[in-house]
Scaffold this active site. Structure first.
Site, short mmCIF file in Angstrom:
data_model
loop_
_atom_site.label_atom_id
_atom_site.label_comp_id
_atom_site.label_asym_id
_atom_site.label_seq_id
_atom_site.Cartn_x
_atom_site.Cartn_y
_atom_site.Cartn_z
N PHE A 76 -7.22 5.37 11.73
CA PHE A 76 -7.13 6.37 10.67
C PHE A 76 -8.05 5.97 9.53
O PHE A 76 -8.21 4.79 9.24
CB PHE A 76 -5.69 6.45 10.14
CG PHE A 76 -4.86 7.47 10.88
CD1 PHE A 76 -4.45 7.22 12.18
CD2 PHE A 76 -4.52 8.67 10.28
CE1 PHE A 76 -3.71 8.16 12.88
CE2 PHE A 76 -3.77 9.61 10.97
CZ PHE A 76 -3.37 9.36 12.27
N ASP A 97 -5.13 -5.19 2.88
CA ASP A 97 -6.39 -5.88 3.20
C ASP A 97 -6.35 -7.32 2.72
O ASP A 97 -7.02 -8.19 3.28
CB ASP A 97 -7.57 -5.14 2.57
CG ASP A 97 -7.83 -3.83 3.30
OD1 ASP A 97 -7.62 -3.80 4.52
OD2 ASP A 97 -8.23 -2.85 2.63
N LYS A 133 -16.66 3.97 9.78
CA LYS A 133 -15.54 3.16 10.26
C LYS A 133 -15.43 3.22 11.79
O LYS A 133 -15.12 2.24 12.45
CB LYS A 133 -14.25 3.66 9.61
CG LYS A 133 -13.32 2.56 9.20
CD LYS A 133 -12.23 3.06 8.28
CE LYS A 133 -12.66 3.02 6.82
NZ LYS A 133 -11.58 3.41 5.91
N LYS A 159 -15.73 -0.35 13.50
CA LYS A 159 -14.54 -0.89 14.17
C LYS A 159 -14.55 -0.59 15.67
O LYS A 159 -13.59 -0.84 16.37
CB LYS A 159 -13.27 -0.36 13.52
CG LYS A 159 -13.13 -0.71 12.04
CD LYS A 159 -11.71 -0.58 11.53
CE LYS A 159 -11.66 -0.82 10.03
NZ LYS A 159 -10.33 -1.15 9.53
N ASN A 208 0.85 -1.19 0.00
CA ASN A 208 0.00 0.00 0.00
C ASN A 208 0.88 1.23 0.00
O ASN A 208 2.00 1.17 0.48
CB ASN A 208 -0.81 0.05 1.30
CG ASN A 208 -2.04 -0.80 1.24
OD1 ASN A 208 -2.65 -0.96 0.19
ND2 ASN A 208 -2.43 -1.35 2.37
N ASP A 217 -8.33 -7.87 10.36
CA ASP A 217 -8.30 -6.45 10.66
C ASP A 217 -7.70 -6.27 12.06
O ASP A 217 -8.32 -6.65 13.06
CB ASP A 217 -9.72 -5.87 10.59
CG ASP A 217 -9.69 -4.35 10.60
OD1 ASP A 217 -9.09 -3.79 11.53
OD2 ASP A 217 -10.26 -3.74 9.68
N ILE A 218 -6.51 -5.72 12.11
CA ILE A 218 -5.79 -5.60 13.39
C ILE A 218 -6.53 -4.66 14.34
O ILE A 218 -6.76 -4.96 15.51
CB ILE A 218 -4.34 -5.09 13.15
CG1 ILE A 218 -3.65 -5.98 12.11
CG2 ILE A 218 -3.56 -5.06 14.44
CD1 ILE A 218 -2.28 -5.48 11.68
N LYS A 251 11.09 -17.42 -8.27
CA LYS A 251 10.57 -16.29 -9.05
C LYS A 251 9.66 -16.76 -10.20
O LYS A 251 10.03 -17.67 -10.94
CB LYS A 251 11.77 -15.52 -9.62
CG LYS A 251 11.38 -14.26 -10.35
CD LYS A 251 12.61 -13.53 -10.85
CE LYS A 251 12.19 -12.41 -11.78
NZ LYS A 251 13.34 -11.80 -12.43
O1 C5P Z 1 -10.96 -0.09 6.75
P1 C5P Z 1 -9.68 0.58 6.54
O2 C5P Z 1 -8.57 -0.34 6.16
O3 C5P Z 1 -9.73 1.77 5.63
O4 C5P Z 1 -9.32 1.17 8.00
C1 C5P Z 1 -8.19 1.92 8.24
C2 C5P Z 1 -7.76 1.75 9.67
O5 C5P Z 1 -7.74 0.36 10.00
C3 C5P Z 1 -6.34 2.21 9.89
O6 C5P Z 1 -6.26 2.72 11.19
C4 C5P Z 1 -5.52 0.93 9.71
O7 C5P Z 1 -4.29 1.00 10.41
C5 C5P Z 1 -6.44 -0.11 10.28
N1 C5P Z 1 -6.33 -1.48 9.69
C6 C5P Z 1 -5.88 -2.52 10.46
N2 C5P Z 1 -5.82 -3.80 9.94
C7 C5P Z 1 -6.19 -4.03 8.66
C8 C5P Z 1 -6.65 -2.97 7.85
C9 C5P Z 1 -6.70 -1.69 8.40
O8 C5P Z 1 -5.54 -2.32 11.62
N3 C5P Z 1 -6.08 -5.25 8.18
#
Ligand code: C5P
Length: 397
Positions: free
Chosen positions: A325, A279, A339, A343, A210, A308-309, A289
């Protein structure tokens, strides 16, 4: 003066008559519990000997930038890394001008340029030199760069003039300098921050990632350290130096970031997820390779969704204060609010990344802080300043 206990203080002594008082400053800093290393400019040595300051500080005094032996023992970069703070007393008009223009033509100016912590200055000079517009504009410039200024005081000067320009007394300088280390708004708090992108390998030489420079997350880590927090920074691959006094954990993949966060999150007071976590990641990582042999016109990559952490942290029973964020390209506030709810965050920081001058790799940002009850716009400013204001907001909530 508890705040100076166990601190590494680098005292810069420059060439003014007040240099004789630097002996008392060394004693004051040592008495307050600090380790002191002295760096003298060439002209300072005309006023007081390095031997005196070496005896009082208990450490060798450094004077030369180009002395191979001294550089090999503790060079300018090591000295800058060693110091928790720098105090320059006396600071002459010449030194102030050189610091203001970012010169690095002697040991002290090079160290100050390489140093990214707090710097205090105790100016000492003739009253006319102090009043001069050029000195005043240099002082303003340094104050804008977060240098702290102690004095000067007013009174009779060594040259017979009367006016502003006398260096403050050593005990006053030490006391003012100690206030740099006063307990911050996050003292006794522990903060876990994620930053940067993650890289999801496809084969040994390719990955999916990303866009993220890590600048916002690193600025937040620095602001939290400055506010007195114990900071753990879990970072994907970026090109910036982490703050010296944080627990730094380097990761590459979303899974590694997830594992590191889960390992460190318990007992934390605040969690800030600034990382641009991938994601999705490739279901299968090729062992060698992938070759372009002409038989495939297209390549299909199967991806699986990553955990999603942020959501996992906020679902925890003993969850910290959770900050996320939202980097959006459209419907910024609406998407951010969604969000926040989805979340289950305490605070979300909405960031319009469609504007090229803010967000991603830029030095500046403009964000909106959204909670369940509040919406606060932080006007465009450097990521450092924005980080400070976010930390302030978090400490008040
Ligand atoms: O849903 P989105 O990815 O846009 O959300 C962004 C927020 O979620 C950020 O704070 C990002 O660090 C966190 N995030 C996460 N784990 C993921 C995807 C996003 O902690 N797999």
């Amino acid at each position: 003066m508890e705040s100076l206990i166990n601190k590494n203080i680098l005292l810069g002594v420059t060439g003014g008559i007040a240099a004789y008082k630097s002996a008392e400053i060394v004693r004051g800093l040592k008495k307050a519990g600090s380790s002191v290393r002295v760096v003298m400019t060439q002209s300072a040595q005309e006023f007081i000997t390095p031997l005196t300051l070496q005896a009082l500080s208990g450490n060798p005094v450094s004077t030369d930038l180009l002395d191979a032996e001294a550089e090999a023992a503790m060079g300018h970069i090591e000295l800058a890394r060693w110091a928790d703070a720098i105090l320059i007393a006396p600071a002459t008009a010449n030194t102030i001008a050189r610091l203001s223009s970012g010169r690095a033509d002697d040991l002290l100016s090079s160290i100050t340029l390489a140093f990214d912590g707090p710097i205090g200055l105790a100016p000492a000079m003739n009253q006319a030199m102090w009043k001069d517009e050029r000195t005043q504009s240099n002082i303003k410039n340094l104050e804008n760069k977060d240098f702290s200024l102690y004095g000067p005081g007013s009174g009779e000067q060594a040259c017979g003039d009367i006016g502003l320009g006398r260096m403050l007394e050593p005990s006053e300088i030490v006391e003012l300098f100690a206030s740099l280390f006063k307990a911050g708004s996050l003292s006794n708090k522990s903060v876990l921050i994620t930053a940067g992108p993650t890289q999801e390998p496809i084969d040994p030489v390719r990955y999916v990632t990303n866009r993220s420079s890590g600048k916002m997350g690193y600025a937040l880590a620095e602001a939290a350290v400055e506010a007195g927090a114990q900071v753990t920074l879990v970072s994907g691959p970026v090109n910036i130096k982490p703050p010296a006094s944080c627990n730094f954990i380097s990761v590459e993949t979303a899974q590694e970031m997830y594992d590191a966060v889960m390992h460190h999150v318990s007992g934390k007071d605040v969690y800030i997820g600034t990382a641009a976590v991938a994601d999705y990641s490739p279901t299968k990582v090729e062992g060698s390779k992938i070759k372009k042999d002409g038989s495939n016109e297209s390549l299909v990559l199967e991806m699986k969704e990553n955990q999603d952490i942020l959501k996992t942290v906020s679902d925890k029973e003993d969850r910290p204060y959770v900050v996320g964020f939202a980097a959006e390209t459209e419907d910024l506030l609406k998407n951010a609010r969604k969000k926040l709810e989805k979340k289950k965050l305490d605070l979300i920081i909405a960031n319009d990344v469609s504007d090229k001058s803010i967000g991603f790799d830029s030095e500046e940002n403009e964000v909106t802080l959204i909670t369940n009850s509040e919406e606060v716009l932080l006007d465009r400013s450097s990521k450092k300043k924005i980080a400070k204001r976010i930390v302030e907001f978090i400490s008040n909530n």
